[in-house]
Scaffold this active site. Structure first.
Site, PDB file in Angstrom:
ATOM      1  N   ARG A 136       0.848  -1.198   0.000  1.00  0.00           N
ATOM      2  CA  ARG A 136       0.000   0.000   0.000  1.00  0.00           C
ATOM      3  C   ARG A 136       0.879   1.241   0.000  1.00  0.00           C
ATOM      4  NH1 ARG A 136      -4.497  -1.801   4.538  1.00  0.00           N
ATOM      5  NH2 ARG A 136      -5.237  -3.634   3.403  1.00  0.00           N
ATOM      6  N   ASP A 196     -13.118  -2.458   0.686  1.00  0.00           N
ATOM      7  CA  ASP A 196     -13.160  -3.718  -0.062  1.00  0.00           C
ATOM      8  C   ASP A 196     -14.115  -4.734   0.548  1.00  0.00           C
ATOM      9  OD1 ASP A 196     -11.482  -4.135   2.156  1.00  0.00           O
ATOM     10  OD2 ASP A 196     -10.280  -5.637   1.116  1.00  0.00           O
ATOM     11  N   SER A 253      -7.992  -1.448   1.160  1.00  0.00           N
ATOM     12  CA  SER A 253      -8.950  -1.783   2.213  1.00  0.00           C
ATOM     13  C   SER A 253      -9.674  -0.556   2.761  1.00  0.00           C
ATOM     14  CB  SER A 253      -8.238  -2.567   3.318  1.00  0.00           C
ATOM     15  OG  SER A 253      -9.167  -3.111   4.221  1.00  0.00           O
TER      16      SER A 253
END
Length: 582
Positions: A25, A302, A124
């Protein structure tokens, strides 16, 4: 059948492409650098055995955040160049993380093919948009995140990469239309199939839960319901499941249109960021407009995380997994033959431990990261598991599953209320308070200090480790902060010895364990895209029925004071208060 060629592109390594517990990320501006995404994808292909790449079927989709569409095209062209046989893409590039896991495990292609893995494009619960976060992670053929052996290999490959393969003349695929497109490359045919994002997942949910029982509850005039997708990918499933299948009113869904920037919000289902739902459920600062629903829930970007709320009542994730486990056999058909075992992440409260002991179930405490649960599930040792960071799931897939958790709660409510639909409904609060009366209550809170200077965060953790060598000194500091706190009897850094593969995971969090079952836990989180996040977990177990109804922040105040003094939080970080309190 269009032809394509393969190019070898020379490249050099980028620093810092180390996948965390949930992949890589970074800020979008990092990912859009020339060769950045390509390097990581090629490093991933190179880390897999040949059979998982050449001739294989891969899923490529995600939560729809900014840069997802471009990333899907790049990965598809690289997959073709690396000898992958087919790519499956959810319509509009959308698949929730749990749906990806379900597709890998359950879906059979028109030609009988099965997926061997997936690139999931998500960060996420992190924000999305041109100035926000993007992420990518690889999931294996069991539907779960790549284990550390693979992620370590991916990282090693990123540090030595010299070239990547891509098919530059492969046309961009239209991801908005369901259908199959066929191509031919140097190694033969290559197919791209765009498929309905929700149908496989809905089919799986219908095999787990009694949809008719839930439908009776949701269509009862006495029951009201609210679901907030926070403009994440859960919106692609919410109407199909809750409205079309289960009969909820369409106006019970809020923020259910997926957006690449999550509507400018932070798609993290907690009391801080799910403001609209929290207000509607009567937990905001002002009185809500209209009737407060009986049940509310939210998802993250998500859709693997969930928050469950009752009318003016918050269910902690630690309590949620314990309550699901305690009621699963009676309320959820999938578990009617019994639970194989239960598991929680180390920072999650011990509420699940008490249920496991009471029901004589196998119990496991694992590090943070869903892959540890996956090992237990693959070995047939675990049916239900959860973590305090709003993740709950079961062995139906190998990821946490936000919509599954909501359906589990609705199943429990339907089961408890089945004979009273015309009179008084059993509420979320009723179920939680009955659970506390039976098993005791674990008062619990988490303090997050986000984007702390990484050096300062490491110094704080080193200070806490050093203190553990002298528990008398620890107890002296704690007593100086509050006399209402029990004595520390043990301090360590959590280490996990995996009972399935024998792997050892060290330095998984600093623990201070108290005589009365209370715990203080400190962790550095690996899910942020920049800076460091310090997480402080505070837990106190109460069995006395006369003391289980207190306000959580009041019950925990002495322990909070002790934790802040022990860690020298303000001294090290300069923060007088956490960013988020959960």
């Amino acid at each position: 059948m269009a032809l394509f060629t393969v190019s070898r592109i020379q490249t050099t390594p980028f620093d810092g492409q180390k996948p965390g517990t949930s992949g890589l990320r970074k800020k979008v501006k990092v990912f859009v650098q020339p060769h950045y995404l390509e390097n990581f994808v090629q490093a991933s292909f190179n880390a897999l055995t040949e059979g998982k790449v050449r001739g294989a079927t891969l899923v490529v989709s995600g939560d729809g955040r900014y840069y997802s569409e471009q990333a899907i095209q790049i990965i598809t062209k690289m997959a073709a160049a690396n000898g992958v046989r087919r790519i499956w893409i959810g319509q509009n590039g959308l698949l929730s993380t749990p749906a990806v896991s379900a597709v890998i495990r359950e879906r059979v292609g028109v030609d009988g093919s099965k997926a061997t893995g997936s690139f999931i494009l998500t960060a996420s619960h992190n924000p999305g948009g041109p100035n926000e976060d993007f992420g990518i992670k690889y999931n294996m053929e069991n539907g779960g995140p790549a284990p550390e052996g693979i992620t370590n290999k991916i990282y090693e490959n990123t540090t030595t990469i010299k070239e990547y393969l891509i098919a530059p003349d492969l046309p961009n695929v239209d991801i908005t239309t369901v259908g199959v497109t066929n191509f031919t490359g140097p190694e033969g045919p290559f197919d791209i199939e765009v498929f309905d994002s929700a149908s496989d997942y809905i089919k799986l949910m219908k095999s787990i839960f009694d949809f008719e029982s839930i439908r009776k509850l949701l269509t009862s005039p006495k029951f009201s319901f609210c679901y907030d997708a926070l403009h994440g990918v859960a919106g692609a499933y919410a109407k199909r499941i809750f409205v079309d299948e289960l009969g909820a009113q369409e106006n019970s869904l809020i923020n259910c249109v997926p957006k690449e920037d999550f509507g400018g919000g932070h798609p993290d289902p907690n009391l801080t960021y799910a403001k609209e739902l929290v207000a509607r459920m009567g937990l905001g600062k002002s009185e809500p407009e209209g009737e407060v629903p009986e049940f509310g829930a939210a998802a993250d970007g998500d859709a693997d995380r969930n928050m469950v709320l009752g009318k003016r009542f918050f269910v902690t994730p630690s309590d949620s997994v314990a309550i699901i486990a305690a009621n699963a056999v009676e309320a959820i058909p999938y578990f009617s033959a019994g639970l194989k075992g239960v598991a929680r992440s180390m920072p999650t409260s011990a509420a699940l431990d008490v249920v496991a002991k009471h029901l004589n179930l196998k119990f496991f405490e694992v590090p943070t990261g869903w892959k540890f649960f996956g090992n237990l599930m693959d070995a047939g040792l675990c049916s239900v598991c959860g973590e305090e960071s709003f993740g709950t799931g079961s062995d139906h897939i190998r990821e946490k599953d936000g919509i599954w958790a909501v359906l589990a709660w609705l199943s429990i409510l339907a089961y408890k209320t089945k004979d009273n639909l015309e009179s008084k409904l059993v509420s979320v609060e009723d179920i939680v308070r009955q659970h506390w009366a039976t098993y005791g209550r674990h008062y619990y809170t988490r303090y997050d200090y986000e984007n702390v200077d990484a050096g300062a965060a490491k110094e704080l953790m080193a200070h806490l480790v050093k203190l553990q060598s002298s528990l008398p000194e620890v107890n002296e500091i704690i007593k100086g902060a509050s006399s209402d706190v029990s004595k520390v009897v043990h301090g360590d850094e959590f280490e996990y010895n995996d009972p399935v593969d024998g792997s050892i995971s060290s330095h998984q969090g600093i623990r201070y364990l108290f005589e009365d079952g209370s715990r203080l836990i400190f962790r550095l989180s690996g899910t942020g895209s920049e800076g460091a996040t310090i997480r402080l977990y505070i837990e106190q177990y109460e069995k006395d029925p006369s003391k289980i109804g207190r306000l959580s922040h009041e019950a925990l105040a002495p322990l909070v004071e002790a934790a802040l003094k022990l860690s020298k939080m303000e001294e090290f970080t300069g923060r007088s208060a956490p960013t988020v309190i959960t």
